[in-house]
Design a protein around this motif. Structure first.
Motif, PDB file in Angstrom:
ATOM      1  N   ALA A  42       3.174   0.171  -5.037  1.00 25.11           N
ATOM      2  CA  ALA A  42       4.363  -0.099  -5.854  1.00 25.11           C
ATOM      3  C   ALA A  42       5.470   0.816  -5.361  1.00 25.11           C
ATOM      4  CB  ALA A  42       4.084   0.157  -7.333  1.00 25.11           C
ATOM      5  N   THR A  49       7.315  -1.918   0.489  1.00 31.97           N
ATOM      6  CA  THR A  49       5.937  -2.237   0.110  1.00 31.97           C
ATOM      7  C   THR A  49       5.253  -3.039   1.209  1.00 31.97           C
ATOM      8  OG1 THR A  49       6.431  -2.177  -2.252  1.00 31.97           O
ATOM      9  CG2 THR A  49       4.529  -3.482  -1.593  1.00 31.97           C
ATOM     10  N   TYR A 381       7.073   6.157  -4.904  1.00 31.70           N
ATOM     11  CA  TYR A 381       6.128   5.078  -4.643  1.00 31.70           C
ATOM     12  C   TYR A 381       4.707   5.566  -4.866  1.00 31.70           C
ATOM     13  CZ  TYR A 381       6.355   7.167   0.116  1.00 31.70           C
ATOM     14  OH  TYR A 381       6.377   8.014   1.203  1.00 31.70           O
ATOM     15  N   ASN A 541       7.169   3.499 -10.568  1.00 34.50           N
ATOM     16  CA  ASN A 541       6.194   2.678  -9.846  1.00 34.50           C
ATOM     17  C   ASN A 541       4.796   3.224 -10.114  1.00 34.50           C
ATOM     18  OD1 ASN A 541       7.697   0.641  -8.099  1.00 34.50           O
ATOM     19  ND2 ASN A 541       8.828   2.520  -7.677  1.00 34.50           N
ATOM     20  N   SER A 556       5.917  -2.352 -10.899  1.00 32.96           N
ATOM     21  CA  SER A 556       7.202  -1.759 -10.543  1.00 32.96           C
ATOM     22  C   SER A 556       8.183  -1.942 -11.678  1.00 32.96           C
ATOM     23  CB  SER A 556       7.773  -2.405  -9.277  1.00 32.96           C
ATOM     24  OG  SER A 556       7.156  -1.891  -8.132  1.00 32.96           O
ATOM     25  N   GLY A 565      11.823  -2.921  -7.446  1.00 33.66           N
ATOM     26  CA  GLY A 565      10.592  -3.408  -8.006  1.00 33.66           C
ATOM     27  C   GLY A 565       9.775  -4.235  -7.033  1.00 33.66           C
ATOM     28  N   ALA A 567       5.810  -4.518  -6.318  1.00 29.73           N
ATOM     29  CA  ALA A 567       4.426  -4.128  -6.563  1.00 29.73           C
ATOM     30  C   ALA A 567       3.518  -5.224  -6.054  1.00 29.73           C
ATOM     31  CB  ALA A 567       4.195  -3.904  -8.056  1.00 29.73           C
TER      32      ALA A 567
END
Length: 570
Positions: A42, A49, A381, A541, A556, A565, A567
């Motif tokens: 996340a 990501t 993160y 996150n 997220s 966001g 995830a």
């Protein structure tokens, strides 16, 4: 340096003895599956990501992915972090079962002295402290990436950095948060041609969707990929940075860069009910504050209380922890701090005894001190890999787009972390708050931070959590930990409405949906001043592993609009 006197609670000798006697127990390892079998990441941007999963697919582990995600964020989220800044890396390795805290916080140049930021009127010069190279500390992120690859990773650095290099060269579409950040700092960027050329398009703020490319940053990352941190801190590249910084009024030297080292520190661990919280030690103030707040709250049956009562007690715990934050904390390499006392359950019991169950404690009645604040422009993160390695990483350049200063040909903005020091003890910083002598700017020191990357470990659930948000990071992480312990999934933990109190100002900040009108009235009847309906804050996150079911989840924060966001579980 003499340790500051502990001005409330029991005498230090008694507290130290009891801290040893009441040391946090080592909770049993969770029962269930030996490994997750899947990975979860996340972060604040989908491309970051994706970079992490790309490296995992190439045989990397969570620590290789931490390099990939962090480097990608330096490309696509330069307003919040980058290789011109630094951060904290909380790591758990399955191979040895150990938790490690990697401190890659920026350091003050050797020529640092407080009068550099004092204007002709004898007051702190705000422009010098936040804009331009005089506000920049020596970056730590390149050294952190090199350490991770060499000490914990499975892949060469050039493999882990490859996604970020490609992103910088091929480009990505500008998104609302980045466009707004460039617009906010446009006047500062325009002071230096290299900064304006990097972030403005034909002299204008880029439009949403416009493709941004950073070829100089790609070349800098390639240099680090090839030579490790020596390609950044030594040789011709380092000399170019020094010459540009000094020509623009900064004080960096070749020795400052060549002498930078990451620090390995012992994470803080606190027991809260049947959970073990692993969190950030100094120079983060966050872990100590979280430990202090959890220790206070451990004396209450929060699950049996109504929401107003629970919120009242949580606010009172926040108030007391933030009071201690600025008074005692600084760079642990130079400042002796009463960490054992501040994190002692007995000390927390004394603080708890001062909390009235139905009335707010005015901050003016507590021993006085102001809490320093930092920028909200940070990033976080969280990573769990298929083997169960964990990485919780919070990193920053401080203010939006840091100092606004770019060394020509490098492709990245320098931080303005010097403003996180109490540049003049007792004098407000950029956010109108003050700090103490323990966090004064001195050569080689690392400024105090609120960044609080954390693990939440229970019998059968493991969580990795953190967030940006300046001085509000600590309360967000506290609320996130409590929600996770209550059984909430990562997406819910990240999205929950938030409230915050930091001792001074004596106000409860609340997001628009944090309290109902009835709850606000009830808190105000207790004596709290509630600013209901403030702007939202943070970009949390969270990832988790349910050991009994084998489920891996990622969440997220929905705040922040486009580009925020990201995830995923794979």
């Amino acid at each position: 340096m003499r340790s500051p006197r502990f001005r409330h609670g029991l005498p230090r000798a008694v507290l130290l003895l009891l801290a040893v006697l009441l040391a946090v127990p080592c909770l049993a390892a969770p029962a269930g599956a030996e490994r997750p079998g899947k990975a979860a990441i996340a972060s604040a941007h989908p491309l970051a990501t994706a970079a992490g999963f790309e490296v995992l697919a190439r045989g990397g582990n969570a620590f290789d992915a931490a390099i990939a995600v962090g480097a990608a964020l330096s490309v696509v989220e330069p307003q919040s972090s980058g290789i011109g800044g630094g951060g904290f890396f909380l790591l758990h390795s399955v191979a040895d079962g150990k938790d490690v805290f990697l401190d890659a916080r920026e350091t003050a140049p050797a020529a640092t002295r407080g009068e550099l930021w004092i204007g002709t009127d004898g007051k702190l010069d705000r422009d010098k402290s936040v804009n331009g190279p005089l506000s920049a500390g020596i970056p730590g992120e390149p050294a952190a990436f090199t350490w991770l690859a060499a000490q914990r990773g499975k892949l060469p650095l050039k493999v882990s950095l490859a996604p970020a290099i490609r992103l910088a060269r091929e480009g990505f579409p500008a998104y609302p948060r980045l466009v707004a950040a460039i617009g906010q700092r446009r006047a500062v960027l325009e002071r230096w041609p290299a900064a304006a050329g990097l972030y403005l398009v034909d002299g204008a703020v880029p439009a949403e969707g416009q493709r941004l490319r950073f070829p100089d940053l790609a070349a800098t990352l390639e240099r680090i990929a090839e030579s490790g941190d020596a390609g950044f801190y030594q040789g011709a590249f380092a000399q170019r940075m020094v010459e540009a910084v000094r020509a623009a009024g900064g004080t960096w030297s070749a020795e400052d860069l060549a002498g930078y080292r990451v620090k390995l520190r012992e994470p803080l661990t606190v027991a809260y009910r049947d959970w073990r919280i692993v969190t950030a030690p100094p120079p983060s103030s966050g872990g100590i504050a979280v430990a202090e707040m959890l220790n206070i709250l451990s004396g209450y049956e929060l699950g049996r209380l109504d929401r107003v009562q629970r919120t009242h007690l949580t606010i009172e715990a926040m108030r007391r922890a933030y009071r201690d934050r600025a008074e005692y904390l600084g760079d642990p390499d130079y400042v002796q701090m009463p960490v054992a006392e501040l994190t002692s359950p007995l000390y927390a019991a004394g603080l708890r005894a001062s909390i009235h169950p139905q009335k707010a404690t005015p901050s003016a009645l507590l021993p006085g001190y102001g809490a320093p604040a930092e920028s909200t422009h940070t990033t976080h993160y969280s990573i769990i890999d298929a083997d169960g390695n964990l990485a919780s990483v919070t990193k920053t350049v401080n203010l939006t787009l840091g100092s606004g200063f770019v060394v020509p040909g490098t492709g990245f903005v320098l931080n303005n972390e010097m403003d996180d020091f109490a540049l003049r003890p007792g004098e407000p910083n950029a956010f109108g708050l003050v700090g103490g002598d323990a966090n004064a700017p001195r050569p080689g020191h690392r400024p105090l931070s609120s960044m609080t990357p954390s693990f939440v470990i229970g019998k059968d659930r493991v969580g990795v959590i953190g967030t940006p948000g300046g001085s509000r990071i600590i309360t967000m992480v506290l609320e996130g930990i409590l929600a996770f312990i209550d059984g909430e999934a990562p997406a819910k933990v990240a999205a929950n409405p938030r409230f915050h109190h930091q001792y001074l100002p004596d106000v409860v900040s609340a997001e628009p949906d944090a309290f109902s009108a009835e709850e606000t009235r009830a808190l105000e009847a207790m004596g709290h001043v509630v600013n209901r309906g403030e702007r939202t804050w943070g970009l949390m996150n969270v990832v988790s592993w349910e050991r009994t079911t084998g489920t891996v989840q990622a969440g997220s924060d929905p705040r922040g609009g486009g580009g925020a966001g990201a995830a995923a579980v794979k």
